[in-house]
Design a protein around this motif. Structure first.
Motif, short mmCIF file in Angstrom:
data_model
loop_
_atom_site.label_atom_id
_atom_site.label_comp_id
_atom_site.label_asym_id
_atom_site.label_seq_id
_atom_site.Cartn_x
_atom_site.Cartn_y
_atom_site.Cartn_z
N GLU A 1 0.82 -1.21 0.00
CA GLU A 1 0.00 0.00 0.00
C GLU A 1 0.86 1.27 0.00
O GLU A 1 0.36 2.35 -0.30
N ASP A 2 2.15 1.14 0.34
CA ASP A 2 3.03 2.30 0.36
C ASP A 2 3.66 2.59 -1.00
O ASP A 2 4.39 3.57 -1.14
N LEU A 3 3.40 1.74 -1.99
CA LEU A 3 4.00 1.91 -3.31
C LEU A 3 3.50 3.17 -3.99
O LEU A 3 2.38 3.65 -3.74
N TYR A 4 4.30 3.67 -4.91
CA TYR A 4 4.03 4.94 -5.60
C TYR A 4 2.69 4.93 -6.32
O TYR A 4 1.99 5.95 -6.37
N CYS A 5 2.29 3.78 -6.88
CA CYS A 5 1.07 3.74 -7.70
C CYS A 5 -0.18 4.13 -6.91
O CYS A 5 -1.14 4.65 -7.49
N PHE A 6 -0.18 3.90 -5.60
CA PHE A 6 -1.36 4.22 -4.80
C PHE A 6 -1.46 5.71 -4.46
O PHE A 6 -2.46 6.15 -3.90
#
Length: 668
Positions: free
Chosen positions: A105-110
């Motif tokens: 959930e911490d990835l850039y896409c979110f």
């Protein structure tokens, strides 16, 4: 963010190999998503996405300062020299945390929001549908059926919810076969050729030394029966045979030939994920070597084994493709069926079907062979903190193999090198949700299609950048046949040395071909309009009645003019142009650039953005000048084009066109 201890550091120098000039001091910025270095003297900005950072290393102190080495997953290697060691340490600790999120959930896409409003969140998510791809291949039919028995992912949680299996296979056979295959990955259809031969995929059997499964044996016999024109079926185990034999000790292994009738077995020596990871690491070390001796590079390239591994995947795929073209069904597997199996199936299908060699078809191939059937992108690409032994460049190797094929037969592929590099970059950037997760179930659980943007939505807006000007679909309407002697497999400088700006030619030949193709397209459309206008002028000049008289010459002239008017009327019947006038002609002639600026001598855009080897230069179709992508962000109909399709124009030209054109002008 609390992680960012120092968002800005001044008087930092960025070292570049193969550049003799003394590096100028610049400013380093650390944001929530990027590391940005601004070089004011050279008017250059270097952006490094946190998700591209593979490792960060503090080097020993030097008289010039405290160096920090940043290695990236897209093969950029940057060394920043700080005047103060505490500044270097702060950036080091911040980058370590920012480049390795703990949760998906911490990835850039979110958190990604595009600058342009033209890219909408739903764009691209409906580009591919597995059932549509099966229908394109003629499935379901008399021998193949689609089943939703995996709708809840209870049979195999790494397979898609929709499976294609032999129509004669009962539920008991499918379930029994699934229990006998590693991770439950039973044999399913991947590709159906026009001759009814097919490529199927699965994982290794849980055979050990003596175990057997009647349902598994029945399943393979049913697979063979889907192709009644051929008595034999091939089983291709992509592993070295010694590796497959070693797996028997853990209760796995490979099929016992005594239990499977009418099946021929082949082993191919594609090494495991650990060998591939070590091989790529050695290749990167060779590319980063401080010595420029030819012998050092060649010996490093050889010792890495990378080109040998790329060739082995191509040889396996070539064998599968040739077998299918000869009418033999092939079942492909490795250990768990999501690494080497994905490579081999995808490359074989790329060779067999020209559809997969188009931009849209290549996306469908990736969706089907890699995403839908469970290649573990999160684990293999190291998106979050995890066991580093799970990381391996399997998809990188596939992209390299595709590039090798595109170099052997450039006219067979609609996409160019830039497209492959863009795909590779965005797999690791985590900017889009397309490649997040280890399987289809993961992507559904994360609701990626609702919460993130799709990479296919972005590429659809820039097709002209990714189109190969040499593509000729009529040259290779069927299977692609290539030879694979050792001499043809090459080191891909554009991938592994892309950011070494001193080693590239001034212009890529394919990029020059693209410029010429765009210029040619603009000129052809302009010429068609001028021919139309010339016809109108001829009609206007000849509208007056011919001189009265009964002479034969007068009659012939009248007939000739009548024929010319008739032909002109037919040509113009379906075309509507603005009324002919001097002002309109002037507007049309001024709206199309006849001469385009040569890209060779252009070093920077008018906005002072510098061009490097990877920066694409864009021509304004109205003035012919060259701009960067940020400055050429307008599309407008040109009065001097007959078709009226929107063309890329710079901002000053866009203002001139929108202020001077008639009301019926359209913008993209």
């Amino acid at each position: 963010m609390e992680i960012i201890k120092k968002p800005k550091v001044e008087k930092v120098r960025m070292l570049e190999r193969f550049t003799a000039a003394e590096p100028a001091p610049g400013t380093l910025y650390l944001t929530a998503t990027h590391l940005i270095f601004v070089d004011p003297r050279n008017k250059k900005e270097t952006w490094i996405s946190h998700m591209h950072v593979g490792s960060v290393e503090k080097l020993p102190l030097t008289p010039g300062g405290s160096p920090l080495l940043v290695r990236c997953k897209n093969f950029r290697s940057a060394t920043f020299v700080f005047q103060r060691e505490p500044d270097c340490h702060d950036i080091f600790t911040s980058l370590q945390q920012l480049s390795q999120p703990v949760e998906l959930e911490d990835l850039y896409c979110f958190h990604f929001t595009p600058r342009s409003t033209e890219l909408r969140q739903p764009d691209g998510w409906d580009t591919y549908d597995l059932s549509d791809e099966f229908r394109r291949m003629g499935v379901p039919n008399d021998v193949w059926a689609l089943t939703d028995m995996n709708a809840a992912y209870e049979v195999c949680d790494t397979y898609p919810s929709l499976l294609c299996v032999p129509a004669a296979a009962s539920t008991a056979v499918l379930l029994g076969c699934s229990r006998f295959r590693s991770k439950g990955r039973l044999p399913v259809l991947s590709y159906l050729h026009s001759n009814q031969a097919s490529i199927c995929r699965c994982s290794q059997p849980l055979s050990g030394f003596k175990a057997r499964c009647l349902e598994d044996e029945q399943m393979l016999e049913l697979l063979r029966g889907t192709n009644p024109s051929e008595k034999l079926m091939y089983v291709v185990d992509t592993r070295p045979k010694i590796n497959a034999m070693a797996n028997r000790a853990s209760g796995k292994g490979y099929e016992n030939e005594n239990f499977y009738q009418n099946i021929k077995f082949y082993f191919f020596g594609i090494e495991n994920i650990h060998v591939m990871r070590n091989s790529l690491n050695k290749l990167v070390e060779t590319c980063e070597s401080k010595t420029s001796a030819m012998s050092t590079f060649l010996s490093g390239l050889e010792s890495s084994g990378w080109l040998r591994h790329v060739r082995s995947t191509l040889e396996a795929a070539q064998f599968v493709a040739a077998s299918v073209e000869q009418g033999v069904t092939v079942l492909v597997h490795c250990s768990d069926g999501w690494d080497r199996t994905s490579q081999t199936c995808a490359l074989a299908e790329l060779l067999l079907d020209p559809y997969y060699r188009t931009i849209h078809g290549f996306q469908a191939l990736i969706e089907k062979c890699w995403l839908a059937h469970g290649h573990k992108f999160t684990d293999r690409c190291g998106f979050i903190q995890q066991d580093p032994k799970e990381i391996s460049p399997i998809f990188t190797q596939f992209i390299d193999a595709v590039w090798q094929l595109s170099q052997l037969q450039p006219q067979a592929f609609q996409f160019n090198e830039r497209y492959l590099l863009t795909l590779h970059d965005h797999v690791f950037s985590c900017q889009f949700g397309t490649f997040i997760g280890n399987c289809h179930k993961d992507r559904q659980d994360l609701r990626l299609s609702e919460r993130t943007y799709s990479l296919w939505g972005l590429t659809a807006q820039h097709l002209s950048e990714y189109t190969n000007a040499l593509f000729d679909p009529t040259r290779f309407p069927g299977a692609l046949k290539v030879g694979l002697p050792p001499q043809v497999v090459r080191f891909w400088r554009g991938m592994y040395s892309r950011f070494e700006f001193g080693v590239h030619p001034r212009e890529c030949l394919l990029e020059v071909a693209n410029y010429l193709s765009d210029h040619n397209q603009s000129m052809r459309d302009h010429i068609r309009l001028l021919e139309k206008r010339i016809g109108q002028l001829e009609s206007r000049l000849n509208n007056a009645d011919p001189e009265s008289g009964e002479s034969a010459d007068g009659a012939a002239t009248a007939d000739k003019l009548a024929d010319r008017r008739h032909i002109n009327d037919q040509v113009n019947a379906n075309l509507q142009l603005p009324p002919l006038s001097v002002d309109q002609l002037t507007r049309e002639l001024d709206s199309v650039a006849v001469d385009w600026v040569s890209p060779r001598g252009v070093r920077e855009c008018s906005c002072t953005t510098s061009f490097d080897h990877f920066s694409k230069k864009f021509h304004c179709w109205r003035c012919g000048d060259i701009f960067c992508q940020r400055c050429l962000d307008r599309w407008q109909r040109l009065p001097g084009h007959l078709q009226g399709s929107p063309a890329p124009v710079c901002r000053p030209c866009y203002r001139l066109l929108t202020n001077s054109q008639s009301v019926d002008s359209q913008t993209a």
